[in-house]
Enzyme design. Sequence first.
Site, mmCIF file in Angstrom:
data_model
loop_
_atom_site.group_PDB
_atom_site.id
_atom_site.type_symbol
_atom_site.label_atom_id
_atom_site.label_comp_id
_atom_site.label_asym_id
_atom_site.label_seq_id
_atom_site.Cartn_x
_atom_site.Cartn_y
_atom_site.Cartn_z
ATOM 1 N N ASP A 57 0.848 -1.189 0.000
ATOM 2 C CA ASP A 57 0.000 0.000 0.000
ATOM 3 C C ASP A 57 0.887 1.243 0.000
ATOM 4 O O ASP A 57 1.733 1.408 0.880
ATOM 5 C CB ASP A 57 -0.875 -0.040 1.260
ATOM 6 C CG ASP A 57 -1.771 1.165 1.436
ATOM 7 O OD1 ASP A 57 -1.755 2.075 0.574
ATOM 8 O OD2 ASP A 57 -2.492 1.214 2.453
ATOM 9 N N TYR A 159 -11.926 12.725 -6.402
ATOM 10 C CA TYR A 159 -10.831 12.435 -7.335
ATOM 11 C C TYR A 159 -10.127 13.720 -7.771
ATOM 12 O O TYR A 159 -8.890 13.812 -7.730
ATOM 13 C CB TYR A 159 -11.392 11.689 -8.541
ATOM 14 C CG TYR A 159 -10.352 11.291 -9.567
ATOM 15 C CD1 TYR A 159 -9.371 10.350 -9.273
ATOM 16 C CD2 TYR A 159 -10.360 11.852 -10.845
ATOM 17 C CE1 TYR A 159 -8.430 9.971 -10.205
ATOM 18 C CE2 TYR A 159 -9.422 11.477 -11.792
ATOM 19 C CZ TYR A 159 -8.457 10.548 -11.466
ATOM 20 O OH TYR A 159 -7.528 10.181 -12.408
ATOM 21 N N LYS A 163 -6.161 14.849 -7.023
ATOM 22 C CA LYS A 163 -5.203 15.073 -8.098
ATOM 23 C C LYS A 163 -4.735 16.534 -8.144
ATOM 24 O O LYS A 163 -3.584 16.815 -8.521
ATOM 25 C CB LYS A 163 -5.821 14.668 -9.434
ATOM 26 C CG LYS A 163 -6.069 13.153 -9.545
ATOM 27 C CD LYS A 163 -4.795 12.348 -9.342
ATOM 28 C CE LYS A 163 -4.994 10.872 -9.660
ATOM 29 N NZ LYS A 163 -3.734 10.099 -9.541
#
Length: 252
Positions: A57, A159, A163
């Site tokens: 991870d 999202y 980003k």
Amino acid sequence: MQLNGAATLVTGAGSGLGAATAETLSRAGARVVAMDLNADGLAAVTARCGATPATGDVANEADVTAALDAASALGPLRLVVNCAGIAPAARVVGRNGAHDLALFERTLRVNLLGTFNVLRLAAARMQALEATPPDGERGVIVNTASIAAEDGQVGQCAYAASKAGVIGLTLPAARELARTGIRVVTIAPGLFETPMLAGLPEAAQAAIRALPPFPARLGRPEEFAAMVLAICANPLLNGTTLRLDSALRLPP
């Protein structure tokens, strides 16, 4: 940056952009450690290109440290490419009420915290390496954002925010690491042929494929990998985000 014989870590290497990058770098002579939580996908990629697998991870310090240990055992760690990411879709207020806060948090954890976790631990190792001529370069860190960071669509709050955070850390990290000869560059891909897209309904896929102006098609993962090679080859690319998107601007 000379890749032949250099150690490289690629995260998110079990599929999509990360898989293509791991395979391309292996063909370029780099000694690649491919990291992903998807052990099956990782096994397939490493079987194809001979990379060293590291299941883990990116947001877990111990997992990333183990992957970096594996890379450092192969040679000087000169390149890290952060491709690990998730892209859940959810409206701020949907049919079932407000956006799930745990989903938002998980998206930030994987996409932003995970990217920074790998960056910080890799940079600590890179700065101890011998500088390479002619500019005294020690390493390159390539992050993956998305054009959604600037063109975020309905349902992409988590999202797009994650980003945008990746883009936001690029310049300050590059400025800080410049003193030790480490470059930091981010790629913001547009729409690419990846498993993430393949999971959508056919109608949604058809609509997405019609969006890019030119070339009027989706990007191929190997074209993303080619951009990574270009970043390595050009030392003036530093502290910036490069859109790789066929002139696409996402509609709402």
